[in-house]
Design a protein around this motif. Structure first.
Motif, PDB file in Angstrom:
ATOM      1  N   ILE A  54      75.276  26.125  34.389  1.00 26.04           N
ATOM      2  CA  ILE A  54      74.709  26.188  32.671  1.00 26.04           C
ATOM      3  C   ILE A  54      75.696  25.828  31.756  1.00 26.04           C
ATOM      4  N   THR A  55      77.199  25.567  32.410  1.00 30.78           N
ATOM      5  CA  THR A  55      78.658  25.149  31.879  1.00 30.78           C
ATOM      6  C   THR A  55      78.496  23.897  31.348  1.00 30.78           C
ATOM      7  N   ALA A  56      78.467  23.703  33.127  1.00 32.21           N
ATOM      8  CA  ALA A  56      77.845  22.188  33.060  1.00 32.21           C
ATOM      9  C   ALA A  56      76.817  21.595  31.771  1.00 32.21           C
ATOM     10  N   THR A  57      75.870  21.826  31.625  1.00 29.23           N
ATOM     11  CA  THR A  57      74.838  21.449  31.374  1.00 29.23           C
ATOM     12  C   THR A  57      74.516  21.446  29.837  1.00 29.23           C
ATOM     13  N   LYS A  58      75.447  22.240  29.373  1.00 28.19           N
ATOM     14  CA  LYS A  58      75.734  22.496  28.139  1.00 28.19           C
ATOM     15  C   LYS A  58      76.574  21.392  27.919  1.00 28.19           C
ATOM     16  N   ALA A  59      77.443  21.013  28.741  1.00 23.10           N
ATOM     17  CA  ALA A  59      78.562  19.871  28.440  1.00 23.10           C
ATOM     18  C   ALA A  59      77.656  18.516  28.077  1.00 23.10           C
TER      19      ALA A  59
END
Length: 325
Positions: A54-59
């Motif tokens: 999720i963190t990587a997608t938000k980036a």
């Protein structure tokens, strides 16, 4: 499509079906950036892995995207907590009836809940119990499927539900004309998986993509259930050695059940883990002989690698042309 767009917060009411190993940060963000709604396939991920994804997608995107959770995952409530931490706007519950308290736990942090239902009676019950939207998925779809065709489900569900509820149609959709047809029947939007599996932004192995380009609708076959006691949801994939291995795996698990070495819940999990491993072999390692090539019957319409934005534009222009006609 207006109601679907408002519900998802997107430019187009096109959801990407959650495909394990394929629906990760790169494809999900590309779909959301192109005006659709990307969905992370959590599959067998641990809470830490989902957190990182999720963190990587938000980036990679500031647009809305969702998370698909498998209802039989032993750590379901821990995964819901990860979604809450990230304030995910939409959670899709797939793979069975949502366990007690799961819908409430998702709604508690303000997210919308999308569910699948194989029968109209169950769909009504889930919507009464708090689900915000429904995905009706026909047997033409790739991955886990039910026994009824999309066109039949649409005729049964949409007249009964579309006036009061947000309903997305999935399974076998490869062109915009088909999207238009379901919108005219009252659907709020559609879900496509196979059409996006071989997009330029998809991390799937080049050999996995080539297998899709070579295949036609008849090559995407549903798995057989060997033992009636094993509640195995059929899976549609391109026929290869891997599909035969799954039949053998079911026999092996059934024997373990017979001898009392494992419980039914563990048996189901073993089957799920088999698919997760087989999918990884095909998608990541490119082992198209022994891995699982999950694909819907619309695979014959996937003939080349295209950027997600191009696929989205093509679908929308075909849809608009059909509606204009």
């Amino acid at each position: 499509m207006e109601r679907g767009r408002a519900f998802l917060g997107t430019e187009h009411a096109i959801l990407c079906g959650a495909m394990s190993w394929v629906s990760e940060r790169n494809l999900v963000s590309a779909i959301s950036n192109a005006g659709g709604f990307g969905v992370i396939a959590c599959g067998a991920m641990t809470p830490d892995l989902l957190d990182a994804e999720i963190t990587a997608t938000k980036a990679l995107t500031t647009k809305p995207f969702g998370v698909n959770l498998i209802t039989m995952h032993p750590g379901l409530f821990d995964l819901i907590a990860v979604c809450a931490k990230h304030q995910i706007s939409h959670v899709v519950l797939a793979g069975g009836i949502p366990p007690k308290g799961s819908v409430e736990a998702i709604k508690a942090f303000g997210a919308k809940v999308l569910v699948f239902a194989p029968t109209l009676a169950l769909a009504k019950k889930l919507l009464r119990s708090g689900a915000d939207a429904l995905v009706i998925e026909g047997s033409e779809a790739g991955g886990h499927i039910g026994p009824v065709a999309t066109s039949v489900l649409a005729q049964e569900f949409l007249p009964a539900l579309a006036a009061d509820h947000v309903v997305f149609v999935a399974g076998g959709i490869g062109r915009g004309d088909m999207i238009a047809a379901y919108l005219e029947m009252g659907a709020s939007g559609v879900q496509l998986g196979t059409r996006f599996a071989c997009a330029t932004e998809s991390i799937a192995h080049p050999d996995f993509k080539k297998a899709f380009f070579r295949a036609n609708a008849r090559d995407a076959v549903a798995s057989v259930q060997v033992d009636p006691r094993l509640p195995v949801i059929p899976v549609r994939a391109l026929k290869n050695k891997g599909t035969e291995e799954f039949t053998a795996k079911q026999v092996e698990v059934a024997k373990l059940l017979d001898t009392g070495q494992i419980e039914m819940g563990e048996a189901q999990l073993q089957i799920e883990h088999f698919w997760a491993g087989a999918l990884r072999r095909a998608v990541i390692d490119g082992d198209v002989e022994n891995g699982s090539l999950m694909a819907g019957q619309s695979v014959g319409m996937v003939t080349e690698e295209q950027p997600v934005a191009e696929i989205m534009a093509q679908l929308m222009s075909e849809c608009e042309a059909a509606l204009t006609r």
